[in-house]
Write a protein that holds these residues in place. Sequence first.
Motif, PDB file in Angstrom:
ATOM      1  N   ALA A 103       0.842  -1.204   0.000  1.00 44.38           N
ATOM      2  CA  ALA A 103       0.000   0.000   0.000  1.00 44.38           C
ATOM      3  C   ALA A 103       0.877   1.253   0.000  1.00 44.38           C
ATOM      4  CB  ALA A 103      -0.907  -0.015   1.227  1.00 44.38           C
ATOM      5  N   PRO A 104       0.412   2.325  -0.631  1.00 40.59           N
ATOM      6  CA  PRO A 104      -0.852   2.543  -1.305  1.00 40.59           C
ATOM      7  C   PRO A 104      -0.850   2.030  -2.751  1.00 40.59           C
ATOM      8  CG  PRO A 104       0.396   4.576  -1.297  1.00 40.59           C
ATOM      9  CD  PRO A 104       1.218   3.552  -0.551  1.00 40.59           C
ATOM     10  N   VAL A 105      -2.035   1.588  -3.205  1.00 43.74           N
ATOM     11  CA  VAL A 105      -2.219   1.054  -4.554  1.00 43.74           C
ATOM     12  C   VAL A 105      -3.478   1.691  -5.133  1.00 43.74           C
ATOM     13  CG1 VAL A 105      -2.671  -1.016  -5.922  1.00 43.74           C
ATOM     14  CG2 VAL A 105      -1.183  -1.164  -3.918  1.00 43.74           C
ATOM     15  N   THR A 106      -3.389   2.171  -6.369  1.00 37.61           N
ATOM     16  CA  THR A 106      -4.568   2.706  -7.049  1.00 37.61           C
ATOM     17  C   THR A 106      -4.911   1.788  -8.213  1.00 37.61           C
ATOM     18  OG1 THR A 106      -4.036   4.976  -6.434  1.00 37.61           O
ATOM     19  CG2 THR A 106      -5.543   4.681  -8.285  1.00 37.61           C
ATOM     20  N   LEU A 107      -6.176   1.358  -8.260  1.00 35.16           N
ATOM     21  CA  LEU A 107      -6.711   0.522  -9.337  1.00 35.16           C
ATOM     22  C   LEU A 107      -7.594   1.420 -10.185  1.00 35.16           C
ATOM     23  CD1 LEU A 107      -7.729  -2.305  -6.891  1.00 35.16           C
ATOM     24  CD2 LEU A 107      -5.760  -2.364  -8.408  1.00 35.16           C
ATOM     25  N   ARG A 108      -7.377   1.413 -11.508  1.00 33.47           N
ATOM     26  CA  ARG A 108      -8.102   2.346 -12.368  1.00 33.47           C
ATOM     27  C   ARG A 108      -8.599   1.645 -13.618  1.00 33.47           C
ATOM     28  NH1 ARG A 108      -6.872   6.828 -16.307  1.00 33.47           N
ATOM     29  NH2 ARG A 108      -4.797   5.993 -16.599  1.00 33.47           N
ATOM     30  N   LEU A 109      -9.835   1.947 -13.987  1.00 35.27           N
ATOM     31  CA  LEU A 109     -10.393   1.482 -15.249  1.00 35.27           C
ATOM     32  C   LEU A 109      -9.948   2.480 -16.312  1.00 35.27           C
ATOM     33  CD1 LEU A 109     -12.166  -0.643 -16.617  1.00 35.27           C
ATOM     34  CD2 LEU A 109     -14.144   0.797 -16.085  1.00 35.27           C
ATOM     35  N   LYS A 110      -8.875   2.135 -17.013  1.00 35.97           N
ATOM     36  CA  LYS A 110      -8.253   3.064 -17.961  1.00 35.97           C
ATOM     37  C   LYS A 110      -9.104   3.248 -19.214  1.00 35.97           C
ATOM     38  CE  LYS A 110      -3.855   4.113 -20.082  1.00 35.97           C
ATOM     39  NZ  LYS A 110      -2.456   3.779 -20.192  1.00 35.97           N
ATOM     40  N   SER A 111      -9.735   2.173 -19.680  1.00 36.48           N
ATOM     41  CA  SER A 111     -10.660   2.289 -20.809  1.00 36.48           C
ATOM     42  C   SER A 111     -11.799   1.300 -20.629  1.00 36.48           C
ATOM     43  CB  SER A 111      -9.946   2.050 -22.146  1.00 36.48           C
ATOM     44  OG  SER A 111      -9.555   0.707 -22.259  1.00 36.48           O
ATOM     45  N   GLY A 112     -12.927   1.592 -21.259  1.00 37.94           N
ATOM     46  CA  GLY A 112     -14.121   0.770 -21.108  1.00 37.94           C
ATOM     47  C   GLY A 112     -15.019   1.343 -20.027  1.00 37.94           C
ATOM     48  N   SER A 113     -16.228   0.779 -19.933  1.00 40.27           N
ATOM     49  CA  SER A 113     -17.187   1.289 -18.960  1.00 40.27           C
ATOM     50  C   SER A 113     -17.511   0.291 -17.848  1.00 40.27           C
ATOM     51  CB  SER A 113     -18.472   1.709 -19.679  1.00 40.27           C
ATOM     52  OG  SER A 113     -18.999   0.612 -20.405  1.00 40.27           O
ATOM     53  N   GLY A 114     -16.950  -0.932 -17.937  1.00 41.09           N
ATOM     54  CA  GLY A 114     -17.154  -1.922 -16.875  1.00 41.09           C
ATOM     55  C   GLY A 114     -18.563  -2.454 -16.862  1.00 41.09           C
ATOM     56  N   PRO A 115     -19.044  -2.914 -15.751  1.00 37.95           N
ATOM     57  CA  PRO A 115     -18.371  -2.974 -14.451  1.00 37.95           C
ATOM     58  C   PRO A 115     -17.315  -4.087 -14.414  1.00 37.95           C
ATOM     59  CG  PRO A 115     -20.500  -4.042 -14.295  1.00 37.95           C
ATOM     60  CD  PRO A 115     -20.401  -3.481 -15.682  1.00 37.95           C
ATOM     61  N   VAL A 116     -16.241  -3.793 -13.676  1.00 39.74           N
ATOM     62  CA  VAL A 116     -15.140  -4.728 -13.484  1.00 39.74           C
ATOM     63  C   VAL A 116     -14.970  -4.927 -11.982  1.00 39.74           C
ATOM     64  CG1 VAL A 116     -12.674  -5.113 -13.794  1.00 39.74           C
ATOM     65  CG2 VAL A 116     -13.967  -3.965 -15.583  1.00 39.74           C
ATOM     66  N   THR A 117     -15.007  -6.185 -11.548  1.00 38.11           N
ATOM     67  CA  THR A 117     -14.813  -6.497 -10.134  1.00 38.11           C
ATOM     68  C   THR A 117     -13.397  -7.024  -9.944  1.00 38.11           C
ATOM     69  OG1 THR A 117     -17.145  -7.018  -9.821  1.00 38.11           O
ATOM     70  CG2 THR A 117     -15.611  -7.861  -8.167  1.00 38.11           C
ATOM     71  N   ILE A 118     -12.686  -6.416  -8.997  1.00 38.99           N
ATOM     72  CA  ILE A 118     -11.324  -6.834  -8.663  1.00 38.99           C
ATOM     73  C   ILE A 118     -11.375  -7.439  -7.265  1.00 38.99           C
ATOM     74  CG2 ILE A 118      -8.952  -6.068  -8.301  1.00 38.99           C
ATOM     75  CD1 ILE A 118      -9.679  -3.670 -10.167  1.00 38.99           C
ATOM     76  N   SER A 119     -10.844  -8.646  -7.134  1.00 43.06           N
ATOM     77  CA  SER A 119     -10.884  -9.307  -5.827  1.00 43.06           C
ATOM     78  C   SER A 119      -9.507  -9.828  -5.454  1.00 43.06           C
ATOM     79  CB  SER A 119     -11.898 -10.453  -5.823  1.00 43.06           C
ATOM     80  OG  SER A 119     -11.513 -11.439  -6.754  1.00 43.06           O
ATOM     81  N   GLY A 120      -9.316 -10.015  -4.166  1.00 43.24           N
ATOM     82  CA  GLY A 120      -8.039 -10.505  -3.662  1.00 43.24           C
ATOM     83  C   GLY A 120      -8.030 -10.528  -2.155  1.00 43.24           C
ATOM     84  N   LEU A 121      -6.857 -10.297  -1.583  1.00 46.11           N
ATOM     85  CA  LEU A 121      -6.670 -10.318  -0.140  1.00 46.11           C
ATOM     86  C   LEU A 121      -5.994  -9.041   0.335  1.00 46.11           C
ATOM     87  CD1 LEU A 121      -5.311 -13.949   0.364  1.00 46.11           C
ATOM     88  CD2 LEU A 121      -7.622 -13.126   0.823  1.00 46.11           C
ATOM     89  N   HIS A 122      -6.457  -8.536   1.469  1.00 49.64           N
ATOM     90  CA  HIS A 122      -5.779  -7.443   2.171  1.00 49.64           C
ATOM     91  C   HIS A 122      -4.942  -8.125   3.237  1.00 49.64           C
ATOM     92  CE1 HIS A 122      -6.240  -3.794   5.109  1.00 49.64           C
ATOM     93  NE2 HIS A 122      -4.984  -4.082   4.837  1.00 49.64           N
ATOM     94  N   LEU A 123      -3.621  -8.061   3.108  1.00 50.17           N
ATOM     95  CA  LEU A 123      -2.701  -8.707   4.051  1.00 50.17           C
ATOM     96  C   LEU A 123      -2.171  -7.668   5.027  1.00 50.17           C
ATOM     97  CD1 LEU A 123      -0.693 -10.820   1.460  1.00 50.17           C
ATOM     98  CD2 LEU A 123      -2.625 -11.561   2.852  1.00 50.17           C
ATOM     99  N   VAL A 124      -2.217  -8.012   6.314  1.00 49.29           N
ATOM    100  CA  VAL A 124      -1.726  -7.125   7.365  1.00 49.29           C
ATOM    101  C   VAL A 124      -0.632  -7.868   8.122  1.00 49.29           C
ATOM    102  CG1 VAL A 124      -2.329  -5.776   9.404  1.00 49.29           C
ATOM    103  CG2 VAL A 124      -4.015  -6.082   7.578  1.00 49.29           C
ATOM    104  N   ALA A 125       0.592  -7.364   8.036  1.00 51.85           N
ATOM    105  CA  ALA A 125       1.732  -7.975   8.723  1.00 51.85           C
ATOM    106  C   ALA A 125       2.083  -7.126   9.934  1.00 51.85           C
ATOM    107  CB  ALA A 125       2.929  -8.068   7.782  1.00 51.85           C
ATOM    108  N   THR A 126       2.056  -7.750  11.107  1.00 52.60           N
ATOM    109  CA  THR A 126       2.412  -7.052  12.337  1.00 52.60           C
ATOM    110  C   THR A 126       3.578  -7.759  12.991  1.00 52.60           C
ATOM    111  OG1 THR A 126       0.803  -8.335  13.602  1.00 52.60           O
ATOM    112  CG2 THR A 126       0.086  -6.204  12.787  1.00 52.60           C
ATOM    113  N   GLU A 127       4.413  -6.973  13.661  1.00 49.42           N
ATOM    114  CA  GLU A 127       5.553  -7.537  14.374  1.00 49.42           C
ATOM    115  C   GLU A 127       5.023  -8.231  15.621  1.00 49.42           C
ATOM    116  OE1 GLU A 127       9.467  -5.699  16.211  1.00 49.42           O
ATOM    117  OE2 GLU A 127       9.043  -4.967  14.188  1.00 49.42           O
TER     118      GLU A 127
END
Length: 158
Positions: A103-127
């Motif tokens: 992070a930070p990450v920006t996801l952008r629909l550069k062309s087209g009208s979608g809808p586009v679903t982006i899925s994945g994991l939010h990983l949190v690493a703590t000491e």
Amino acid sequence: MSFVDDEVSDCGVDSRSRLESYVFSCELSSEVPFYTFQADEDEDVEHFLELKTICLGDCAKEENNVVEVTAMNHQGKKISVPVANLNISCLPMVSLGEFELMAPVTLRLKSGSGPVTISGLHLVATENEESEISDEDDDDVGEEEMPSIKPAKKKQKA
């Protein structure tokens, strides 16, 4: 959804870290063309976004939908890269495997009208400070419990 790993090398987390994962999803369209994944600024926590799939929605038009990711490169400079070019008739979904970004990450629909679903994991690493303390305590206890070794006495012949 969360899990704990003792040793994670992919994201630079050492063996004394705790890694939690949470489901991530966002939808991009002509009305909402970008999404920025940001993290809390905490010294002992690192946030990663692991992208898994990018998929066109049911009402997507017959057009190319290009999804672009903007994140930091190894030199700390922002870089933008197209990661998917989807079309409802020939490629409605793409699997990215384990595409991991800090992070930070920006996801952008550069062309087209979608809808586009982006899925994945939010990983949190703590000491994991508790592990460090307990390891040090274990070492001290082990040393205290070990009796000192003394040489055996030889019997004298009379």
